[in-house]
Design a protein around this motif. Structure first.
Motif, PDB file in Angstrom:
ATOM      1  N   SER A   7      45.422  42.477  49.794  1.00 17.31           N
ATOM      2  CA  SER A   7      46.546  42.978  50.718  1.00 17.31           C
ATOM      3  C   SER A   7      46.820  41.967  51.785  1.00 17.31           C
ATOM      4  O   SER A   7      48.128  41.695  51.913  1.00 17.31           O
ATOM      5  CB  SER A   7      45.977  44.330  51.393  1.00 17.31           C
ATOM      6  N   ASN A  26      35.902  42.462  51.375  1.00 18.66           N
ATOM      7  CA  ASN A  26      36.547  43.311  50.489  1.00 18.66           C
ATOM      8  C   ASN A  26      37.600  42.878  49.759  1.00 18.66           C
ATOM      9  O   ASN A  26      38.707  42.514  50.254  1.00 18.66           O
ATOM     10  CB  ASN A  26      36.874  44.585  51.430  1.00 18.66           C
ATOM     11  N   GLU A  27      37.643  43.082  48.443  1.00 20.85           N
ATOM     12  CA  GLU A  27      38.546  42.609  47.474  1.00 20.85           C
ATOM     13  C   GLU A  27      39.949  43.359  47.616  1.00 20.85           C
ATOM     14  O   GLU A  27      41.010  42.570  47.684  1.00 20.85           O
ATOM     15  CB  GLU A  27      37.919  42.576  46.060  1.00 20.85           C
ATOM     16  N   GLN A  28      39.916  44.524  47.819  1.00 24.93           N
ATOM     17  CA  GLN A  28      41.049  45.110  48.246  1.00 24.93           C
ATOM     18  C   GLN A  28      41.954  44.589  49.583  1.00 24.93           C
ATOM     19  O   GLN A  28      43.083  44.419  49.269  1.00 24.93           O
ATOM     20  CB  GLN A  28      41.155  46.583  48.326  1.00 24.93           C
ATOM     21  N   SER A  29      41.034  44.181  50.446  1.00 20.86           N
ATOM     22  CA  SER A  29      41.739  43.890  51.739  1.00 20.86           C
ATOM     23  C   SER A  29      42.027  42.531  51.720  1.00 20.86           C
ATOM     24  O   SER A  29      43.122  42.273  52.165  1.00 20.86           O
ATOM     25  CB  SER A  29      40.663  43.960  52.930  1.00 20.86           C
TER      26      SER A  29
END
Length: 377
Positions: free
Chosen positions: A102, A96-99
């Motif tokens: 982060s 997941n790009e957001q994960s």
């Protein structure tokens, strides 16, 4: 009244008289049908309960992923034999790009903290060696340095898990689906390229494969509430498979459900039994099966065929018709014992020499018409 009218009236009276005589003649004449008869006999009766169900493996597990991703490779096929620890499939992680962003940010933050802690540690180490600071101050800076180094390592590991699914990518990686027991692959509901969801506290996860030990099979079926009270765990039973009709398999009853479930107006109880399968017999999971359970057995019981019974429409009590003199039959109430569906035990009401009417089967002889005799003087 003229003569013609008298003649007409006389003819009408004569016709009416003939009609009346014919009616009484027909009323006093009856046709008797002769029925075949049977006598009671002595036989052995075994009562059985039949439970319908299926044959399933005793040990069956579903293999689920520990991480979400896409099926990259499936190394087995349905029906293959696998051993515990064998590799079943591989999952390719799609992070997941957001994960991922982060996790990358956490690495940078941890790196800054580590660099600062390292600088302080090196400075305090030099001062401690010169005797400027105390040993406690030096140990505090050393502890902060070690903690910052561990935090950085943890952030880097988290980034690798999110990106690749594991730290090392070895045989124990989360992306590898491993057989947890030795057995046969029953089902592979996914294909290469399918997306799968990890198993966690909030989601059951996608089943990659189902593995079962086919050497230990159990019968699982249901019996009616009228028969479950006569069963007990440990009883020997016979199991007949729908696919192998010419062979019975011995089994032992191991479980009787303490609570029934209503199905189609009848209460059914689940039972389970361990089934012994010959080595030369090839069975498959999910075979339809029937379990035959002996409930009660009696030898040399006084019995008749159950088809001879009739039932009173009002009291619903059973009776038979017994032949008497002159072809007449008398209704006799009977008390029933055990039954196997073909023969039924008679405990009261009949004698060995009684001839019982087969009420649904007439004799092959011609019907005999009984006419009234001459009037008594």
């Amino acid at each position: 009244m003229n003569k013609t009218v008298k003649i007409i009236i006389g003819i009408v009276v004569l016709i009416l008289l003939l009609v009346v005589l014919k009616y009484f003649k027909d009323a006093n004449s009856k046709t008797i049908e002769e029925y075949e008869v049977e006598e009671p006999f002595y036989t052995s009766i075994n009562t059985k309960a039949v439970a319908t169900g299926k044959l399933n493996p005793e040990e069956e597990i579903e293999l689920k992923p520990q991480i979400s991703g896409i099926i990259d490779e499936i190394l087995v096929e349905e029906g293959d034999r696998v051993e515990k620890g064998d590799l079943i499939a591989k999952i390719r992680v799609v992070p997941n790009e957001q994960s991922l962003v982060s996790a990358s940010s956490q690495i940078k933050t941890a790196q800054l903290s580590f660099n600062n802690a390292e600088t302080l540690y090196n400075r305090n180490k030099s001062l401690f060696e010169k005797g400027v600071i105390s040993q406690q101050d030096f140990e505090n800076s050393e502890l902060s340095f070690n903690q910052a180094k561990e935090t950085l390592k943890q952030a880097q590991n988290n980034y690798q898990i999110i990106k690749r699914g594991s730290i090392s990518g070895g045989a124990s990686a989360n992306t590898n689906i491993i057989a947890q027991i030795s057995g046969t692959i029953l089902e592979i509901p996914v294909r290469e390229g399918d997306q799968v969801i990890e198993s966690n506290n909030f989601n059951e996860g996608t089943t990659i494969a189902t593995v079962a030990d086919m050497s230990q099979m159990i019968f699982e079926g249901k019996v009616d509430e009228a028969e479950v009270g006569k069963l007990s765990e440990g009883r020997e039973i016979k199991v007949v498979l729908g696919a192998i009709k010419d062979k019975d398999f011995p089994a032992k009853l191991t479980f009787i459900a303490p609570k029934g479930v209503e199905e189609n107006g009848a209460v059914q109880f689940t039972i389970k039994a361990n089934v012994t399968i010959d080595e030369g017999t090839n069975v498959r999971a999910g075979y339809s099966a029937n379990a035959e359970i002996d409930i009660e057995s009696k030898d040399s019981v006084f019995a008749i065929r159950e088809a001879l019974l009739q039932y009173n429409r009002i009291t619903e009590k059973p009776f038979v018709e017994v032949l008497e003199a002159e072809g007449k039959y008398k209704k006799v109430d009977v008390v029933l014992g055990i039954s196997d569906g073909i023969n039924v035990e008679i405990t009261e009401g009949l004698k060995k020499e009684d001839k019982i009417k087969i009420w649904n089967k007439t004799s092959d002889e011609e019907k005999v018409e009984v006419r009234p005799g001459p009037p008594a003087h």
